[in-house]
Design a protein around this motif. Structure first.
Motif, PDB file in Angstrom:
ATOM      1  N   HIS A  70       1.245  -7.293   5.421  1.00  0.00           N
ATOM      2  CA  HIS A  70       0.427  -8.219   4.636  1.00  0.00           C
ATOM      3  C   HIS A  70       0.014  -9.366   5.569  1.00  0.00           C
ATOM      4  O   HIS A  70       0.620 -10.430   5.575  1.00  0.00           O
ATOM      5  CB  HIS A  70       1.225  -8.773   3.457  1.00  0.00           C
ATOM      6  CG  HIS A  70       1.598  -7.750   2.439  1.00  0.00           C
ATOM      7  ND1 HIS A  70       0.996  -7.679   1.208  1.00  0.00           N
ATOM      8  CD2 HIS A  70       2.520  -6.754   2.464  1.00  0.00           C
ATOM      9  CE1 HIS A  70       1.541  -6.686   0.514  1.00  0.00           C
ATOM     10  NE2 HIS A  70       2.458  -6.105   1.260  1.00  0.00           N
ATOM     11  N   PHE A  94       7.502  -1.315  -5.785  1.00  0.00           N
ATOM     12  CA  PHE A  94       6.684  -2.506  -5.630  1.00  0.00           C
ATOM     13  C   PHE A  94       5.778  -2.815  -6.824  1.00  0.00           C
ATOM     14  O   PHE A  94       5.142  -3.841  -6.843  1.00  0.00           O
ATOM     15  CB  PHE A  94       5.772  -2.371  -4.396  1.00  0.00           C
ATOM     16  CG  PHE A  94       6.531  -2.352  -3.111  1.00  0.00           C
ATOM     17  CD1 PHE A  94       7.243  -3.462  -2.705  1.00  0.00           C
ATOM     18  CD2 PHE A  94       6.541  -1.237  -2.312  1.00  0.00           C
ATOM     19  CE1 PHE A  94       7.948  -3.452  -1.525  1.00  0.00           C
ATOM     20  CE2 PHE A  94       7.243  -1.218  -1.122  1.00  0.00           C
ATOM     21  CZ  PHE A  94       7.951  -2.333  -0.730  1.00  0.00           C
ATOM     22  N   GLU A 124       5.440  -4.479   4.437  1.00  0.00           N
ATOM     23  CA  GLU A 124       5.613  -3.604   3.278  1.00  0.00           C
ATOM     24  C   GLU A 124       6.083  -2.249   3.784  1.00  0.00           C
ATOM     25  O   GLU A 124       5.420  -1.617   4.606  1.00  0.00           O
ATOM     26  CB  GLU A 124       4.306  -3.454   2.512  1.00  0.00           C
ATOM     27  CG  GLU A 124       4.410  -2.510   1.308  1.00  0.00           C
ATOM     28  CD  GLU A 124       3.108  -2.383   0.547  1.00  0.00           C
ATOM     29  OE1 GLU A 124       2.622  -3.420   0.043  1.00  0.00           O
ATOM     30  OE2 GLU A 124       2.564  -1.264   0.473  1.00  0.00           O
TER      31      GLU A 124
END
Length: 878
Positions: free
Chosen positions: A328, A271, A338
């Motif tokens: 998120h 990420f 995530e």
């Protein structure tokens, strides 16, 4: 409400452990409580303190010759620049500040003052004869000699336009944030140090900051990165093109590996660059398989051979490691998930590490034959980084790591078992992959290590070990033969500062060697590698932080205590000193600042000394009775007790509301003492420090009559959140209020490395040749039924370190136990709370004021914080 409180101060307070209730008036001769002083606290925020005290240390910038350095230091009269000649023992102004200000005013048409020279990115150039620096000037400023198409506009402005076209960046929780347009631009100048003349550099183009995806070899000729799961490289010429245009068709890339697969690849993280690219972080399963569609991302960390022909790395196989998630919540238009790999204690599937060497000349990759322990991990030992290497590194970059190898180019690796009871220091042959253990450490508790160091012109090896209960250095031959123990005694040797091979002398910091001092005060010592001639070089009673010259002859020594202002000296190997600076605290003291008080108390065993710090409100009145709040972090990897000057301490600020706030150690809390103390909590990670915290408060209350032992609060973050909740549940009649932030309340769902190391994991060899690991640890939720006082829990909903499941499991247990408590979830925040830090601090203060002092504001507006934000924005010119 404020007026009501003032009118009723003598009759309203908290019945400890019960809640807000009427308190009987103070009996004659008894001490009353203080009133919550929000106004005083608002005057001592970190932002306000920053305007009262400035630099507390300095950074030496060494000349290429290594015989001089310059530094900047800010006091209440402004920032001054000095040059120091250690050989001559002199310090002088680097340049005439007023003359430079006059010249800059003439060159820019903007007013400058000698006491307020805002030099940015200052660096010695032209063989140390000139100082190049930048000034940030308004975008609208017309600078003679700079046209509208300046080099800066061609580089920085274009970057901002690109970012704007991408739609801005993603802030906390993936929320969309549009980058504000720049208001200033840098203009570069050069100051000739001999003549004092300043000239504009109209054609100077600053080097682009190193992008996050690039790892640069020591010779600067090879740049490593990853695409998808595989490793790539480019040469310096292509890298220069990529800095200007990442998609330049003339960039040539070489794919180095083809065996990378998801979760056993060569990328550092899945990420880490998506926010840089201006797109929301995707779920990893959605990443396209076509390599050409992958962006350049940072490769796993490598260590280079000195000649840049090879690099080594530890590669993690996480394919079987289970997933964990955060959401998120703030992402627009829809919340996103995530997903990340996260091994928990005792799990069968944890990251499996292997060590590899890649030869750039042959293009071949070699796996080292390093397998020994089940679920082992590795440390690739590296050479110490020099000041010259730091100065030469690109902007925003750290110097490339060079493997510790010596003249024969051996690679030193440290091999560690999962339970940390077994450590092998090994050499490896990069050509054959052969791994040879040369030193072995074994223990029934976890083993700590420090970096290895080659000495005696590469024929000797310094190894740190606490095998005799105290951390000391041992000198070995590179074949693993023990020559001798270097330092001896009941103290802990810290880090090696430098080694002089010409005289076989080691310079290192150590704690607890000087009798009669706080055992956490670090000092610089010299000693022969044969173990003779140990001598302290900085005798002042204080905690010392050392920065050494590359030749190891000179040391910039910053030292202070919590109750003294920092001073900076230049020391040499003979122990001679040159005073450089002392932090200016006149304005701070004039405003009413009072230094905190260090103290020593006994642990619950009545024998072990515990060291602490007491913070009082600056309007302290000895006739009042003050509630006590303990700020805690249990360790064991660190002990959160300040030993140096810190006027921005959150504990100092909390005290201003009307509390005595303390930090104090506990057995098991610090690796800076003997191993008995350090490992005291092994197999008892929840409860090991609680009795000491209680005993410390009781002893201080006996010592100081102004402490109200019936009103004790406790607070901490992360491990401190875990400990503060455990304290109020283990001792519900003693601790009345706890504010616990992001606590790892259930270490069964925390990361395996920290939990298994500090609480212990049992390794069992089974008949089939497999190894099984058993883990069990007490958790806070099992004590939920004990809650009597007031508990405020908090967590960030995007905490990917201490996942909020830790807090939610405790919340569930408290609900099942029919307990009243309070919970704050911070949306979009990771483990450290980032932009919500100040807001939560004031909520924490409210909680303690309400339940320890009997009153806190109930209105929606956090007036003091709103005022602080308004003043900060005003100062920025917004």
């Amino acid at each position: 409400m404020r007026a009501t409180w003032l009118r009723m101060a003598g009759t309203v307070a908290v019945i400890a452990g019960v809640g807000l209730a009427a308190q009987a008036p103070e009996a004659p001769g008894k001490r009353p409580l203080p009133k919550p002083n929000y106004q005083l606290a608002s005057e001592w925020t970190a932002a306000k303190v920053s305007k009262l005290v400035f630099d507390t240390t300095l950074t030496p910038h060494w000349y290429k010759s290594g015989d001089k350095f310059w530094y900047a230091f800010k006091t209440s009269i402004g920032t001054s620049y000095y040059v120091v000649n250690p050989v001559k023992g002199t310090r002088a102004a680097l340049f005439d500040h007023d003359q430079v200000a006059e010249q800059l005013t003439g060159l820019t048409g903007l007013p400058y003052d000698g006491g307020h020279l805002p030099l940015q990115n200052a660096k010695l150039v032209a063989n140390d004869t000139a100082l190049r620096f930048a000034l940030n000037v308004p975008l609208t400023a017309v600078i003679p000699g700079l046209g509208p198409e300046s080099a800066w506009e061609q580089t920085v402005v274009n970057e901002e336009r690109v970012a704007a076209r991408r739609g801005g960046r993603f802030g906390r929780g993936g929320a969309h944030v549009v980058a504000p347009p720049p208001k200033t631009r840098p203009v570069y100048f050069a100051l000739d140090l001999a003549s004092g003349r300043v000239r504009l550099l109209p054609d100077y183009v600053p080097a682009q900051p190193k992008p996050a995806w690039a790892q640069i070899s020591p010779d600067g000729k090879t740049i490593l990165f990853a695409r998808g799961d595989n490793l790539y490289s480019m040469d310096a010429a292509s890298y220069a093109l990529a800095l200007k245009n990442p998609n330049d068709p003339n960039i040539h890339e070489t794919q180095l590996t083809t065996d990378g697969v998801p979760f056993y690849g060569y990328a550092r993280t899945i990420f880490h660059t998506h926010e840089d690219l201006g797109v929301a972080p995707p779920v990893y399963k959605d990443i396209p398989k076509d390599t050409s569609a992958h962006p350049r991302v940072a490769a796993l960390r490598v260590v280079w051979s000195r000649d840049s022909s090879e690099f080594a790395f530890a590669r993690a196989d996480t394919r079987k490691v289970a997933d964990l998630w955060v959401i998120h919540s703030l992402h627009n238009p829809r919340p996103t998930l995530e997903t990340y790999k996260y091994a928990m204690p005792g799990e069968v599937n944890v990251p499996l590490y292997s060590v590899w060497v890649f030869n750039l000349k042959t293009g071949k990759e070699m796996r080292l034959h390093a397998k020994k322990f089940a679920d082992q991990h590795f440390i690739l030992e590296t050479e110490p980084v020099t000041n010259a290497e730091r100065a030469a590194a690109p902007k925003g970059a750290t110097p490339p790591a060079i493997w510790l190898g010596g003249a024969d180019n051996k690679l030193y690796i440290t091999r560690i078992s999962r339970d940390l009871h077994k450590v092998d220091f090994c050499t490896a042959d990069p050509a054959t992959g052969a791994v040879t253990p040369i030193i072995q450490e074994r223990s029934n508790v976890y083993i700590d290590t420090k970096p290895l160091r080659l000495v005696e012109h590469g024929t000797g090896l310094l190894v740190w070990s606490d095998r005799n209960g105290w951390g000391h250095y041992y000198l070995y031959g590179t074949d693993g033969r023990l020559k001798n123990q270097v330092d001896h005694g009941q103290f802990v040797a810290g880090n090696i500062v430098s080694v002089d091979d010409a005289t076989n002398t080691m310079y290192f910091d150590a704690l607890g060697y000087k009798a009669g001092e706080d055992v956490y005060y670090s000092h610089l010592y010299r000693i022969g590698l044969d173990g003779t001639g140990m001598r302290v070089l900085d005798p002042q009673i204080a905690n010392h932080a050392i920065q050494a010259s590359d030749d190891g002859r000179y040391f910039v020594d910053t030292y202070s205590r919590v109750d003294t202002a920092p001073e900076v000296d230049l020391d040499n190997t003979a122990g001679k000193e040159l005073r450089l600076e002392r932090t200016d605290v006149q304005a701070l003291e004039a405003a009413g600042y009072k230094f905190p008080t260090p103290f020593v108390v006994k642990a619950d065993d009545g024998i072990t000394n515990l060291y602490g710090v007491m913070f009082k409100p600056f309007d302290f009145n000895p006739k009042l009775k003050y509630p006590l709040i303990e700020y805690v972090y249990p360790g064991p990897q660190t002990e959160a007790v300040e030993t140096t000057f810190n006027p921005k301490s959150p504990q100092m600020l909390l005290a201003q509301f009307g509390f005595i706030v303390i930090e104090v150690g506990n057995r098991g809390g610090s690796p800076l003492r003997d191993s008995w103390y350090h490992t005291y909590g092994y197999h008892n990670l929840r409860d090991y420090g609680l009795a000491d915290k209680k005993r410390a408060a009781e002893e201080l209350a006996q010592r100081y009559p102004y402490i109200d032992i019936h009103r004790v609060g406790i607070t901490g973050h992360s491990g401190g959140g875990f400990m503060s909740t455990a304290a109020i549940l283990e001792y519900p009649d003693f601790f009345k209020v706890a504010v616990s932030e992001s606590g790892n309340h259930d270490n069964n769902v925390y990361n395996n490395t920290w939990s298994e190391k500090h609480d212990g994991i049992r390794e069992i060899d089974e008949k089939n040749g497999q190894t099984k690991f058993l883990f069990s640890i007490d958790k806070n939720s099992s004590l939920a039924k004990n809650l009597q006082g007031h508990l405020l829990l908090s967590t960030g909903d995007m905490d990917n370190n201490v996942n909020m499941a830790n807090t939610m499991r405790l919340v569930n247990a408290l609900i099942r136990a029919n307990k009243r408590f309070d919970l704050i979830v911070l949306p979009g925040e990771r483990h450290g709370y980032a932009s919500d830090t100040q807001w939560f601090f004031w909520r924490k203060a409210d909680y303690f004021c309400r339940y320890l002092l009997g009153w806190a504001p109930t209105g929606a507006n956090m007036v003091e914080l709103q005022r602080e934000v308004a003043e900060t924005d005003k100062g920025k010119g917004n």
